[in-house]
Scaffold this motif. Structure first.
Motif, PDB file in Angstrom:
ATOM      1  N   LEU A 857       8.980   1.834   3.874  1.00  0.00           N
ATOM      2  CA  LEU A 857       8.804   1.383   2.734  1.00  0.00           C
ATOM      3  C   LEU A 857       8.424  -0.503   2.905  1.00  0.00           C
ATOM      4  O   LEU A 857       7.239  -0.183   2.380  1.00  0.00           O
ATOM      5  CB  LEU A 857      10.105   0.844   1.756  1.00  0.00           C
ATOM      6  CG  LEU A 857      10.407   0.478   0.804  1.00  0.00           C
ATOM      7  CD1 LEU A 857       9.474   0.751  -0.014  1.00  0.00           C
ATOM      8  CD2 LEU A 857      11.575   0.119   0.454  1.00  0.00           C
ATOM      9  N   ARG A 858       8.969  -0.667   3.991  1.00  0.00           N
ATOM     10  CA  ARG A 858       7.981  -2.149   4.589  1.00  0.00           C
ATOM     11  C   ARG A 858       6.741  -1.924   4.602  1.00  0.00           C
ATOM     12  O   ARG A 858       5.940  -2.932   4.286  1.00  0.00           O
ATOM     13  CB  ARG A 858       8.537  -2.520   5.659  1.00  0.00           C
ATOM     14  CG  ARG A 858       8.033  -4.003   5.713  1.00  0.00           C
ATOM     15  CD  ARG A 858       9.175  -4.965   6.461  1.00  0.00           C
ATOM     16  NE  ARG A 858       8.237  -6.006   7.260  1.00  0.00           N
ATOM     17  CZ  ARG A 858       7.932  -6.617   8.839  1.00  0.00           C
ATOM     18  NH1 ARG A 858       9.351  -6.477   9.323  1.00  0.00           N
ATOM     19  NH2 ARG A 858       7.729  -7.470   8.268  1.00  0.00           N
ATOM     20  N   LYS A 859       6.414  -1.173   5.529  1.00  0.00           N
ATOM     21  CA  LYS A 859       4.945  -0.545   5.594  1.00  0.00           C
ATOM     22  C   LYS A 859       3.616  -0.464   4.471  1.00  0.00           C
ATOM     23  O   LYS A 859       2.649  -0.682   4.365  1.00  0.00           O
ATOM     24  CB  LYS A 859       4.819   0.443   6.153  1.00  0.00           C
ATOM     25  CG  LYS A 859       5.149   0.310   7.967  1.00  0.00           C
ATOM     26  CD  LYS A 859       4.372   1.106   8.920  1.00  0.00           C
ATOM     27  CE  LYS A 859       4.694   0.896  10.199  1.00  0.00           C
ATOM     28  NZ  LYS A 859       3.898   1.529  11.777  1.00  0.00           N
ATOM     29  N   LEU A 860       4.401   0.629   3.294  1.00  0.00           N
ATOM     30  CA  LEU A 860       3.604   0.998   2.393  1.00  0.00           C
ATOM     31  C   LEU A 860       3.716  -0.407   1.250  1.00  0.00           C
ATOM     32  O   LEU A 860       2.764  -0.666   1.054  1.00  0.00           O
ATOM     33  CB  LEU A 860       5.391   1.908   1.478  1.00  0.00           C
ATOM     34  CG  LEU A 860       4.594   2.221  -0.196  1.00  0.00           C
ATOM     35  CD1 LEU A 860       3.217   2.907   0.532  1.00  0.00           C
ATOM     36  CD2 LEU A 860       5.308   3.154  -0.258  1.00  0.00           C
ATOM     37  N   LEU A 861       4.923  -0.885   1.362  1.00  0.00           N
ATOM     38  CA  LEU A 861       4.049  -2.462   0.001  1.00  0.00           C
ATOM     39  C   LEU A 861       3.369  -3.502   1.082  1.00  0.00           C
ATOM     40  O   LEU A 861       2.490  -4.215   0.310  1.00  0.00           O
ATOM     41  CB  LEU A 861       5.949  -2.869   0.560  1.00  0.00           C
ATOM     42  CG  LEU A 861       6.714  -2.143  -0.289  1.00  0.00           C
ATOM     43  CD1 LEU A 861       7.668  -3.544  -0.122  1.00  0.00           C
ATOM     44  CD2 LEU A 861       6.771  -2.277  -1.449  1.00  0.00           C
ATOM     45  N   LYS A 862       2.999  -3.011   2.614  1.00  0.00           N
ATOM     46  CA  LYS A 862       2.374  -4.186   3.277  1.00  0.00           C
ATOM     47  C   LYS A 862       0.813  -3.528   2.698  1.00  0.00           C
ATOM     48  O   LYS A 862      -0.240  -4.273   3.129  1.00  0.00           O
ATOM     49  CB  LYS A 862       3.293  -4.052   4.698  1.00  0.00           C
ATOM     50  CG  LYS A 862       3.523  -5.733   4.820  1.00  0.00           C
ATOM     51  CD  LYS A 862       4.005  -5.321   6.307  1.00  0.00           C
ATOM     52  CE  LYS A 862       3.071  -5.853   7.324  1.00  0.00           C
ATOM     53  NZ  LYS A 862       3.522  -5.881   8.866  1.00  0.00           N
ATOM     54  N   TRP A 863       0.726  -2.241   2.549  1.00  0.00           N
ATOM     55  CA  TRP A 863      -0.664  -1.229   2.394  1.00  0.00           C
ATOM     56  C   TRP A 863      -0.389  -1.631   1.570  1.00  0.00           C
ATOM     57  O   TRP A 863      -2.103  -2.757   1.476  1.00  0.00           O
ATOM     58  CB  TRP A 863      -0.278  -0.037   2.917  1.00  0.00           C
ATOM     59  CG  TRP A 863      -1.387   1.048   2.992  1.00  0.00           C
ATOM     60  CD1 TRP A 863      -2.138   0.948   3.442  1.00  0.00           C
ATOM     61  CD2 TRP A 863      -1.679   1.297   1.871  1.00  0.00           C
ATOM     62  NE1 TRP A 863      -3.424   2.273   3.384  1.00  0.00           N
ATOM     63  CE2 TRP A 863      -3.160   2.433   1.774  1.00  0.00           C
ATOM     64  CE3 TRP A 863      -1.761   2.342   0.029  1.00  0.00           C
ATOM     65  CZ2 TRP A 863      -3.408   2.836   1.280  1.00  0.00           C
ATOM     66  CZ3 TRP A 863      -2.007   2.523  -0.503  1.00  0.00           C
ATOM     67  CH2 TRP A 863      -3.580   2.907  -0.407  1.00  0.00           C
ATOM     68  N   VAL A 864      -0.235  -1.267   0.454  1.00  0.00           N
ATOM     69  CA  VAL A 864      -0.308  -1.955  -0.962  1.00  0.00           C
ATOM     70  C   VAL A 864      -1.065  -3.224  -1.060  1.00  0.00           C
ATOM     71  O   VAL A 864      -2.083  -3.391  -2.005  1.00  0.00           O
ATOM     72  CB  VAL A 864       0.825  -1.157  -1.634  1.00  0.00           C
ATOM     73  CG1 VAL A 864       0.369  -2.341  -3.378  1.00  0.00           C
ATOM     74  CG2 VAL A 864       1.183  -0.490  -2.128  1.00  0.00           C
ATOM     75  N   LYS A 865      -0.546  -4.241  -0.136  1.00  0.00           N
ATOM     76  CA  LYS A 865      -0.900  -5.778  -0.972  1.00  0.00           C
ATOM     77  C   LYS A 865      -1.616  -5.795   0.121  1.00  0.00           C
ATOM     78  O   LYS A 865      -2.951  -6.599  -0.403  1.00  0.00           O
ATOM     79  CB  LYS A 865       0.604  -6.252  -0.157  1.00  0.00           C
ATOM     80  CG  LYS A 865      -0.207  -8.133  -0.062  1.00  0.00           C
ATOM     81  CD  LYS A 865       0.958  -9.116   0.510  1.00  0.00           C
ATOM     82  CE  LYS A 865       0.135 -10.319   0.792  1.00  0.00           C
ATOM     83  NZ  LYS A 865       0.662 -11.481   1.311  1.00  0.00           N
ATOM     84  N   SER A 866      -2.489  -5.108   0.959  1.00  0.00           N
ATOM     85  CA  SER A 866      -3.546  -5.272   1.966  1.00  0.00           C
ATOM     86  C   SER A 866      -5.081  -4.497   1.273  1.00  0.00           C
ATOM     87  O   SER A 866      -5.682  -5.381   1.342  1.00  0.00           O
ATOM     88  CB  SER A 866      -3.968  -4.755   2.963  1.00  0.00           C
ATOM     89  OG  SER A 866      -3.429  -3.481   2.984  1.00  0.00           O
ATOM     90  N   LYS A 867      -4.367  -3.522   0.294  1.00  0.00           N
ATOM     91  CA  LYS A 867      -5.377  -2.741  -0.168  1.00  0.00           C
ATOM     92  C   LYS A 867      -5.867  -3.170  -1.634  1.00  0.00           C
ATOM     93  O   LYS A 867      -6.562  -3.872  -2.021  1.00  0.00           O
ATOM     94  CB  LYS A 867      -5.059  -1.347  -0.374  1.00  0.00           C
ATOM     95  CG  LYS A 867      -6.056  -0.669   0.806  1.00  0.00           C
ATOM     96  CD  LYS A 867      -5.420   0.807   0.792  1.00  0.00           C
ATOM     97  CE  LYS A 867      -6.866   1.125   0.324  1.00  0.00           C
ATOM     98  NZ  LYS A 867      -7.830   1.484   0.249  1.00  0.00           N
ATOM     99  N   TYR A 868      -5.010  -3.696  -2.495  1.00  0.00           N
ATOM    100  CA  TYR A 868      -4.825  -4.233  -4.421  1.00  0.00           C
ATOM    101  C   TYR A 868      -4.406  -5.395  -4.223  1.00  0.00           C
ATOM    102  O   TYR A 868      -4.175  -5.435  -5.637  1.00  0.00           O
ATOM    103  CB  TYR A 868      -4.022  -3.520  -4.612  1.00  0.00           C
ATOM    104  CG  TYR A 868      -3.845  -1.571  -4.022  1.00  0.00           C
ATOM    105  CD1 TYR A 868      -5.825  -1.478  -4.337  1.00  0.00           C
ATOM    106  CD2 TYR A 868      -3.441  -0.960  -3.503  1.00  0.00           C
ATOM    107  CE1 TYR A 868      -6.055  -0.244  -4.422  1.00  0.00           C
ATOM    108  CE2 TYR A 868      -3.894   1.225  -3.921  1.00  0.00           C
ATOM    109  CZ  TYR A 868      -5.449   0.432  -4.097  1.00  0.00           C
ATOM    110  OH  TYR A 868      -5.667   1.875  -3.091  1.00  0.00           O
ATOM    111  N   GLY A 869      -4.593  -6.650  -2.976  1.00  0.00           N
ATOM    112  CA  GLY A 869      -4.359  -7.655  -3.073  1.00  0.00           C
ATOM    113  C   GLY A 869      -3.173  -8.544  -3.537  1.00  0.00           C
ATOM    114  O   GLY A 869      -2.458  -7.211  -3.728  1.00  0.00           O
TER     115      GLY A 869
END
Length: 1017
Positions: A857-869
């Motif tokens: 879950l943490r990796k996913l949330l970081k991925w969302v931030k890195s891609k979509y700000g």
């Protein structure tokens, strides 16, 4: 055409009726595990005491005992790799070597059963280690191992099985030992690993002859004299069970004698005598000067009872007696076979004299254990399971051995699993089995007090795998058997094992530790229900009929015909089902409740020509009652379900989302919902978890346009007056490369994330178009396949329409999947995306086999931030099933605790703009097995996980002693009916002034009128 997803994991079923060493931290809520486990440590073992193993492990706390253990092995622990002469040496005619029974067996016209070797037949060449001695040792140096287990070829040292010795063979092994000494690598040498000289088989009948023990002693003496000064650990015979049972009983393996059980037991008798002779030879003549140790390598399976009964446990005990105890009890206990064998086999089992028992007893300096793919599920005779279930629990086997054989020092001299023969460099499946076995060994040491001092992975390099030929691989290093030079190429498992040796285990990592802290004020704590329970049955108070009670005869109410009372207006309190659901939600202390509307019921014909006003009124009442108790409704307009995708029948019948007319129908439906419910609902989801696995590209195209149009409709016509927010909720499980060291696996993981999440997210949250990765991949596939997977194009106006059509990023997250590029298992291989699904068997799994991987879950949330700000993010669904077993609700407690803690890390450490978290699901009635409320006999009962979630909500996270206090202003419940007054404050003030003035005037008039009356009196 739609995309294909063979082997992909679905999100949790929602029916209306029903990193390599990373794992989640064990948080303080779970009771300390170590003291509980230490109480069950085996003390002094004795035959039969191992039977307590199954009950002991059944009592261990769940899920704590199954969590990954982050710890290191004791100082001085031995790490090594192994190989066997026939499997890897080759050179079968070189250097004066004689033929072995395996040479003869492999050269028969028929290949060994189950073998379809693509490379050289048998082990004639194999890995060609005979001609590449320094190549193999260089591989050992690269690994950083402390020891190397290898076997001597009896037929290479004594071509005829007896003297004279072969000088070339002696020189070969002398060079190997010399090079190992130069590198400081301890040799662990096996005298006999199944390759009996064919001359002894021809002359004496092999191990069936009582002559063999003495010939074996002569061979061993030669080895001790020539190599003993350089060897501290000797193994006499490898896996005598396989040699006796399948070499001479079933004939599955060389020399292929089908002598039946009687001959198999006689051969075992001779093998034990041979071992004892060699041990005594070393003990009497070589130990004083060479100071080495001698044992026998015993292989075993593990077995578990079908049911935990006294009878089935006895059968499991018997199974281990017949395989491992057959050789271990004579050597480690009393020189005789297990009682269960003696009582069941009667005259089939040979007998030892009292002198022989004394001679065999105690002939091992440590317990050498072989466990893994050689015997388990392969060469274990099915009759020796005694109708119980085979398993691969190394930890429980170690505990059983310690209990049964007086807590010996255990040296694991062979352990691993296998991968397909076609797998080359990224052997993820092998890594995860290795990880499981090593972790279980660590638990046996730390939790169970088992005395394990060394571990040997099997094997150093790919080779000939006995009856399975070249169809599987078990090496750390890859060997191309078709090549001439047979270079060793490191697999991903080399890097895994190398790092493990460096760290001496799995030391705790900072990212695996729980954090303390709290979420911000206004954080949305929610619960999810697929669909609220709709019961529009009218209350008795709305019945206008008049009844009389027949107190004399029927004792029932009798309706009076023609007599009616006046009807009153319906009120929300008339719906009893709403009151019950609201009260259950209040018990949770949640601030938000997420549910979906039923498009197919609200507009049965798919348009406004027929509206279910009763249902709409029910939804209005439900939302207003939620607001009354200060719970914010989070409402999804559409959520796909199995039946007609939850679309009106008229739309589902004519192509559903494939039909562009569905787009406009959805917009009309959305407008109706905004108009009817918008005063009560300020948190909208257009589409909730559209399943990309079952979505064609055309359907996905139309779905995105429908979402965007609904968003713009709300933005232009409703947002200003209703002041709500709206977005789409995507299914978003994390995808991790199976081999973290593999660039190919990382590319696969990135590709799957774009197909699974980016497909719908990129047009909305990104650039208004599909991910470039998707277009490039589909172009490549279409150029080589017969299929035409067409990904539509948006016009420039459509891109502008879709891009930015969000107020927040809502995601549903349940689990993490491992993916790789090497095809290993056809069932779990997606040919369309060229991806292999892999399972980490050290992860916790739910009853439905969903992996519990909080850090995903943490990796996913970081991925969302890195891609979509820095978009506001809500985790609108996160949960796990419990199989309707309260024991598994403990897993849910762990799941909720650790997933929320990982969400807190994302918020506090990674600065993700996380604004809410919702648990899936509300109750078992609407989502069987997933609910925080159980539903039995028409009653709702809170599970322990509900109480735990409530505690986290009350604390707003995980506050610690150092956590600063956060003072949050109390939120005032929104009241749609109060909107009139809130927007007319000046008018309200004027009316209030007039009212007060009126009251004062009346008071003075009354007061003075009374005074005037008294004066005239």
């Amino acid at each position: 055409m739609g995309r294909r997803g063979a082997g992909r994991r679905d999100p949790p079923s929602r029916s209306p009726a029903g990193s390599m060493s990373r794992t989640a931290p064990l948080l303080p809520l779970l009771p300390p595990l170590l003291p509980l486990l230490l109480l069950g440590r085996p003390l002094l073992g004795a035959p039969g005491q191992g039977a307590g193993t199954w009950a002991r492990f059944a009592r261990l706390p769940y899920p704590q005992d199954q969590l990954f253990l982050h710890d290191t092995f004791p100082d001085g622990f031995l790490w090594g790799a192994g190989s066997a002469a026939y499997q890897t040496e080759g050179g079968w005619r070189q250097g004066g070597k004689g033929a072995s029974v395996w040479d003869t067996f492999a050269h028969r016209p028929a290949t060994p059963p189950g073998s379809a070797p693509p490379g050289p037949a048998g082990g004639d060449v194999a890995s060609d280690s005979y001609n590449n001695l320094f190549r193999d040792v260089e591989g050992l140096r690269r690994l950083g191992v402390s020891h190397y287990r290898f076997s001597l070829s009896w037929a290479r040292l004594l071509p005829n099985g007896t003297a004279p010795p072969n000088p070339t063979g002696l020189a070969h092994y002398g060079r190997l030992l010399g090079r190992l000494r130069e590198l400081g690598i301890e040799p662990v040498v096996t005298l006999y690993h199944w390759d009996l000289p064919q001359a002894l088989q021809d002359a004496f009948g092999g191990w069936a002859s009582p002559v063999l023990p003495q010939l074996f002693q002569d061979y061993a003496e030669l080895c001790f004299r020539h190599f003993g000064e350089q060897v501290r650990y000797w193994l006499t015979i490898d896996n005598p069970y396989v040699v006796a049972w399948h070499g001479y009983g079933t004939g599955r393996l060389p020399p292929g004698v089908q002598g039946g059980p009687r001959l198999g037991y006689r051969v075992a008798h001779h093998l034990l005598q041979a071992h004892a002779k060699v041990w005594h030879l070393y003990n009497d003549h070589f130990r004083p000067t060479q100071r080495g140790k001698v044992s026998i390598a015993l292989s075993s399976h593990w077995i578990k009872p079908q049911h935990m009964t006294e009878k089935t446990i006895k059968e499991c005990q018997k199974s281990l007696d017949f395989v491992l105890g057959w050789f271990a009890k004579p050597v480690f206990i009393d020189g005789d076979y297990p009682e269960s064998m003696r009582s069941n086999l009667s005259s089939l089992l040979p007998e030892f004299s009292e002198a022989e028992k004394k001679y065999i007893k105690g002939t091992a300096d440590f317990f050498a254990l072989s466990f893994g793919a050689t015997l388990s599920f392969q060469l274990l005779d099915s009759h020796m399971k005694f109708q119980q279930l085979e398993s691969i629990s190394l930890r429980q086997l170690l505990y059983w051995i310690s209990s049964e054989y007086n807590n010996p020092q255990i040296f694991i001299v062979e352990n691993s699993w296998f991968v397909s023969g076609s797998t080359k460099r990224d052997d993820a499946k092998y890594i995860y089995y290795l990880k499981k076995f090593i972790m279980e060994t660590l638990k046996a040491i730390r939790y169970d007090g088992i005395n394990v001092f060394g571990y040997t992975v099997w094997s150093l390099l790919d080779g000939f795998e006995w009856h399975r030929g070249y169809s599987i691989r078990r090496g750390l290093f890859y060997v191309d058997f078709q090549s001439h030079d047979k270079k060793l190429m490191p697999k991903s498992s080399v890097l895994f094992y190398q790092k493990l040796i460096e760290k001496n285990g799995f030391p705790p990592l900072p990212e695996n530790q729980p954090v303390e802290g709290i979420f911000p004020c206004g954080f949305a704590w929610g619960i999810v229900d697929n669909y609220i329970q709709v019961d529009t049955t009218p209350t008795q108070f709305l019945d206008s009929n008049v009844y009389v009670w027949d107190v004399h005869q029927t004792k029932k109410l009798i309706k009076v015909d023609g007599v009616f009372t006046s009807k009153r207006k319906r009120h929300c309190v008339d719906f009893a089902a709403i009151r019950l659901q609201i009260s259950l939600l209040q018990e949770m202390h949640v601030t938000h409740f997420h549910f979906s509307l039923k498009w197919s019921l609200i507009l049965p014909l798919g348009n406004l020509s027929l509206i279910n006003h009763t249902l709409v009124h029910y939804y209005q009442c439900f939302a207003s009652e939620l607001l009354r108790v200060n719970i914010t409704p989070v409402v999804a307009l559409w959520q796909p379900m199995a039946e007609n995708q939850e679309l009106p029948v008229s739309l589902a019948k004519y192509g559903a989302w494939e039909n562009a007319e569905t787009v406009q129908a959805f917009v009309e439906y959305a407008k109706f919902c905004f108009t009817s419910l918008g005063d009560h609902v300020k948190f909208w989801i257009t589409m909730n978890e559209p399943s990309v696995k079952n979505l064609t590209y055309t359907a996905g195209h139309n779905l995105l346009k429908a979402h965007a149009k609904a968003w713009h409709l709300y933005d232009k016509e409703f947002r200003r007056s209703q002041k709500g927010k709206i977005s789409i909720a995507l299914q978003a499980d994390w995808v991790e490369p199976a081999c973290p060291f593999s660039r190919n696996d990382q590319e696969v993981a990135d590709r799957i994330l774009e197909f699974d999440i980016g497909w719908l997210a990129e047009p909305i949250f990104g650039n208004g178009d599909y991910p470039q990765v998707m277009r490039a991949w589909l172009h490549r596939r279409n150029s080589v396949d017969l299929y035409n997977f067409h990904l539509p194009y948006f016009s420039e106006d459509e891109k502008k329409l879709i891009q930015g059509s969000f107020d927040f990023f809502a995601l549903s997250h349940y689990t993490t999947t491992l993916v790789g590029w090497e095809k290993e298992d056809a069932v779990k291989y997606d040919h369309y995306l060229e991806v292999q699904m892999i399972n980490d068997i050290t992860w916790l799994h739910s009853p439905s086999r969903a992996a519990v991987v909080p850090w995903g879950l943490r990796k996913l949330l970081k991925w969302v931030k890195s891609k979509y700000g820095d978009v506001p993010v809500y985790v609108t669904a996160n949960g796990i099933d419990d199989g309707r077993n309260m024991v598994h609700d403990k897993l849910r407690v762990y799941y909720i605790q650790n997933y929320i803690n990982e969400a807190l890390k994302a918020y506090t450490l990674d600065n993700v703009n996380l604004q809410g978290y919702f648990v899936y699901s509300f109750n078992d009635k609407t989502a069987p097995k997933y609910g925080l409320y159980s539903y039995v006999a028409n009653r709702y009962e809170p599970k322990p996980s509900l109480k735990h979630y409530r505690e986290i909500i009350d604390n707003n996270g995980f506050p610690g002693p150092e956590t600063p206090e956060l003072l949050c202003p109390e939120e005032i419940a929104l009241c749609p009916e109060c909107h009139f007054f809130q927007t007319r404050k000046s008018l309200l003030a004027f009316i209030s002034f007039i009212f007060v003035a009126f009251i004062v005037t009346i008071f003075f008039i009354t007061y003075y009128s009374k005074r005037v009356k008294r004066r005239y009196k």
